[in-house]
Design an enzyme around this catalytic site. Structure first.
Site, PDB file in Angstrom:
ATOM      1  N   GLN A  40       0.453  -1.095  -0.081  1.00  0.00           N
ATOM      2  CA  GLN A  40      -0.167  -0.100   0.190  1.00  0.00           C
ATOM      3  C   GLN A  40       1.103   1.230   0.208  1.00  0.00           C
ATOM      4  O   GLN A  40       1.739   1.435   0.458  1.00  0.00           O
ATOM      5  CB  GLN A  40      -0.718   0.038   1.313  1.00  0.00           C
ATOM      6  N   GLY A  61     -24.683   1.113   3.193  1.00  0.00           N
ATOM      7  CA  GLY A  61     -24.693  -0.246   3.014  1.00  0.00           C
ATOM      8  C   GLY A  61     -23.570   0.209   2.369  1.00  0.00           C
ATOM      9  O   GLY A  61     -23.081   1.263   1.181  1.00  0.00           O
ATOM     10  N   GLN A  64     -19.473  -1.286  -3.327  1.00  0.00           N
ATOM     11  CA  GLN A  64     -18.601  -1.896  -4.426  1.00  0.00           C
ATOM     12  C   GLN A  64     -17.722  -3.099  -3.220  1.00  0.00           C
ATOM     13  O   GLN A  64     -17.300  -2.317  -1.966  1.00  0.00           O
ATOM     14  CB  GLN A  64     -18.314  -0.727  -4.642  1.00  0.00           C
ATOM     15  N   GLU A  86      -9.101  -0.260   0.700  1.00  0.00           N
ATOM     16  CA  GLU A  86      -9.115  -0.595   2.065  1.00  0.00           C
ATOM     17  C   GLU A  86      -9.498   0.709   2.454  1.00  0.00           C
ATOM     18  O   GLU A  86      -9.620   0.529   3.688  1.00  0.00           O
ATOM     19  CB  GLU A  86      -7.364   0.194   1.975  1.00  0.00           C
ATOM     20  N   ARG A  87      -9.404   1.742   2.273  1.00  0.00           N
ATOM     21  CA  ARG A  87     -10.384   2.933   3.144  1.00  0.00           C
ATOM     22  C   ARG A  87     -11.989   2.269   3.753  1.00  0.00           C
ATOM     23  O   ARG A  87     -12.555   2.525   4.524  1.00  0.00           O
ATOM     24  CB  ARG A  87     -10.561   3.941   2.168  1.00  0.00           C
ATOM     25  N   GLU A 119      -4.706   2.199  -8.165  1.00  0.00           N
ATOM     26  CA  GLU A 119      -6.405   2.725  -7.228  1.00  0.00           C
ATOM     27  C   GLU A 119      -6.111   3.868  -6.765  1.00  0.00           C
ATOM     28  O   GLU A 119      -7.259   4.708  -6.646  1.00  0.00           O
ATOM     29  CB  GLU A 119      -6.246   1.575  -6.529  1.00  0.00           C
ATOM     30  N   ARG A 123      -8.249   7.598  -7.710  1.00  0.00           N
ATOM     31  CA  ARG A 123      -8.424   8.953  -6.919  1.00  0.00           C
ATOM     32  C   ARG A 123      -7.644  10.171  -6.647  1.00  0.00           C
ATOM     33  O   ARG A 123      -8.997  10.547  -5.350  1.00  0.00           O
ATOM     34  CB  ARG A 123      -8.440   7.957  -5.465  1.00  0.00           C
TER      35      ARG A 123
END
Length: 287
Positions: A40, A61, A64, A86-87, A119, A123
């Site tokens: 990471q 909920g 994804q 991971e978030r 990823e 973002r």
């Protein structure tokens, strides 16, 4: 399902991998069997934003699922490593959920590191230092050139090179970038200074005086100009001591000998940036 992120495959393979036919393999995985990605690139997580995400998940909920890979450990139960999400995982832990929807795929270490980086880049969550460390890791793990890496992550080669240059800075400056005390542009300006001591001194001035990038550049430019002036002055002194001083002293000694012989000479000495000028007046008639 393995793929070659930095090989012959299309650079969009990472995106395709997450999209293609994955919904059919969603599983509920216990949180206590999941561990963060060892590759990471992010080292700083905003806890406030994690809690905001947790509230959203609590209401709507988890829309994804996260992506995992199974890892081998000396354990009776299966263990998983996070590839993407991971978030979301941290938000689920905050909510004390027991399981989380996940897609389990097969990945090598290289693929795991590459996907974790991509990823975060997509973002825009990485700090410049985190991004630089990730690039360096990928270069070492995959044995690719900066140009090839840049193409695969959708950046220009100069952008990748500029990020990697940040790793040449002292740890104290890197930590300031991570903590967002200074910007990436501040840090890149500090690269113009040669010594670590100079860099850290300017860092203190930036933080203490809240200097802008422009003010920082001006300060560094002044420091570099002063450094350039010093060698020139020393060179000038060496030239005078070796050549002009000898000639000057010889002339003065000669004038002194003539004066001791009884002749009244007038001597006038002037100095400019380029030369010494000596004027000697010899009377035609002895008084």
């Amino acid at each position: 399902m393995a793929f070659s992120l930095f090989g012959k495959k299309d650079k969009n393979k990472a995106d395709e991998l997450v999209e293609q036919d994955l919904t059919q393999r969603v599983e509920e995985i216990p949180l206590n069997q999941i561990m963060p990605n060892q590759f990471q690139p992010r080292t700083v997580f905003d806890q406030e934003k994690i809690e905001e995400l947790a509230e959203t998940i609590k209401i709507h909920g988890l829309i994804q699922p996260i992506v995992l890979r199974e890892i081998e450990e000396n354990s009776e139960e299966t263990r998983y490593e996070i590839i993407a999400g991971e978030r979301r995982y941290r938000a689920a832990v905050h909510l004390e959920m027991e399981t989380i929807p996940a897609i389990v795929q097969e990945f090598t270490d290289d693929e795991s590191a590459a996907l974790a980086l991509i990823e975060n880049l997509q973002r825009e969550q990485l700090t410049p230092i985190e991004e630089a460390v990730a690039y360096q890791s990928l270069l070492e793990m995959n044995g690719v050139t900066q140009e090839a890496l840049a193409k695969q992550v959708g950046k220009s080669q100069s952008a990748v090179a500029n990020k990697l240059r940040l790793l040449k800075l002292p740890k104290g400056i890197q930590e300031s970038v991570l903590a967002k005390e200074i910007s990436e542009r501040h840090a890149r300006s500090l690269l113009a200074l040669e010594s670590e001591e100079e860099q850290l001194k300017v860092l203190d001035k930036i933080r203490d005086n809240h200097l802008s990038v422009k003010q920082t550049d001006e300060l560094i430019r002044e420091l570099l100009m002063k450094k350039d002036e010093k060698p020139k002055k020393k060179a000038k002194l060496r030239l005078v001591s070796k050549d002009a001083r000898i000639a000057l002293n010889t002339i003065k000694e000669s004038v002194s000998m003539v004066q001791k012989g009884g002749m009244d000479l007038n001597i006038n000495e002037q100095e400019s940036d380029e030369f010494f000028e000596i004027t000697i007046q010899i009377p035609k008639n002895k008084k």
